[in-house]
Design an enzyme around this catalytic site. Sequence first.
Site: not given
Length: 430
Positions: A48, A89, A309, A337, A383-384, A410
Amino acid sequence: MDVIVRPTPELKGEIGALSSKNYTTRYLLVAALAEGESTIYYPAHSEDSDAMRRCIQDLGATLVEDDEKAVITGFGRSPKNVKELNVGNAGAVLRFLMGITVLSKEVTFVNTYPDSLGKRPHDDLIDALGQLGVEVDHNNGRLPITIRGGQPKGGNISVSGSVSSQYLSALLFVTPLLAEDSEITVTGDLKSKVVIGQTLEVLEQAGIVIHATDDYMHFRVPGGQSYQAKTYTVQGDYPGSAAVLAAAAVTQSDVTIRNLSEDSKQGERAIIDVLKMMQTPLTHENGDVRVQGNGKLQALEFDGDTATDAVLAMVAAAVFAEGTSRFYNVENLRYKECDRITDYLNELRKAGANVEEKQAEIIVHGRPEGVEGGVEINAHYDHRVIMALTVVGLRSEKPLLIKDAHHVAKSYPQYFDHLKALGADVEWVK
């Protein structure tokens, strides 16, 4: 690449928190919008933040970087005319730059991740940019998106906050540069208000004046302002650290993460409070968080809107808690995402977790004895989700295979390296 996560009874050691992705992307942007030379100490390196680096250079900023700092010479209010921008992304980078490129003649944001960012809607921001007198071509609110700007005008602007606060942030970055004063009114509910606090904090540091109501639903922005070239220092990242802290909480552990400020404005700082409420032995002093986990957790109820997040990591910990946990006010997780409610819970069920969903809630019936695992997991390029599913794998009876786990880069490229350093049994496989 995929990763195998094997049951790991114990984690031990110290790591430094990554630099904050959210602050890094914002500092890079305000540095680019300044005329003159800005310095950012300890900027994050992730897909990012690297997308923001790449795009501001495409728009005319220069960037020189070493191991400690990035030095940026900005383009001010005059970005270079470019035909295309590729944000990869990175949804926040896309939305922030959609605001900034109204200053350009014509820019097309290309669609290189059709199965992830390419599916995410941007209608509310598109509508707001139209109120600046800007023409936007789009694919039903989705990428590819072409912005024809050059002569945007301030004034009265309304923007919905019900899907994402990033639309509002985009307007807050660009309206100070317009000739006219602007009044921005947020309609509907504003999601992730705490992140707007981060945007306002960075704008103030960059010399920008914005008058906001206490509830962040109305803003008065004087026009004709200029960003000032400044020096910034990036603080440690709570969203990424949340998964490591959750991993320590669900295992026998003695883990310390350094450089996590107690007075940070990051909403994900709530991971500290949540783990304490779940009765995890934890201290937070002088920027160091120390978890001495015993794997015993208690269920809780938590309003996740202020800590978007970190919610998935919290849910992963709750999978092993005594009792039923409820995470509410989290509908905006559906617009990330992937659908971080439906998609994530489907994968948790594969691993053996007992979870339910509502439109804006995640309900977890804890299994303190652990889950079975032994399955292949689809992390949906998120990613999370990857980080949170790893936490579950550490307490599974059998290994988990997480597909496409390289997408963790990411936000946290070193995630699996850090877990390995703490003793986690994780292995990359092709």
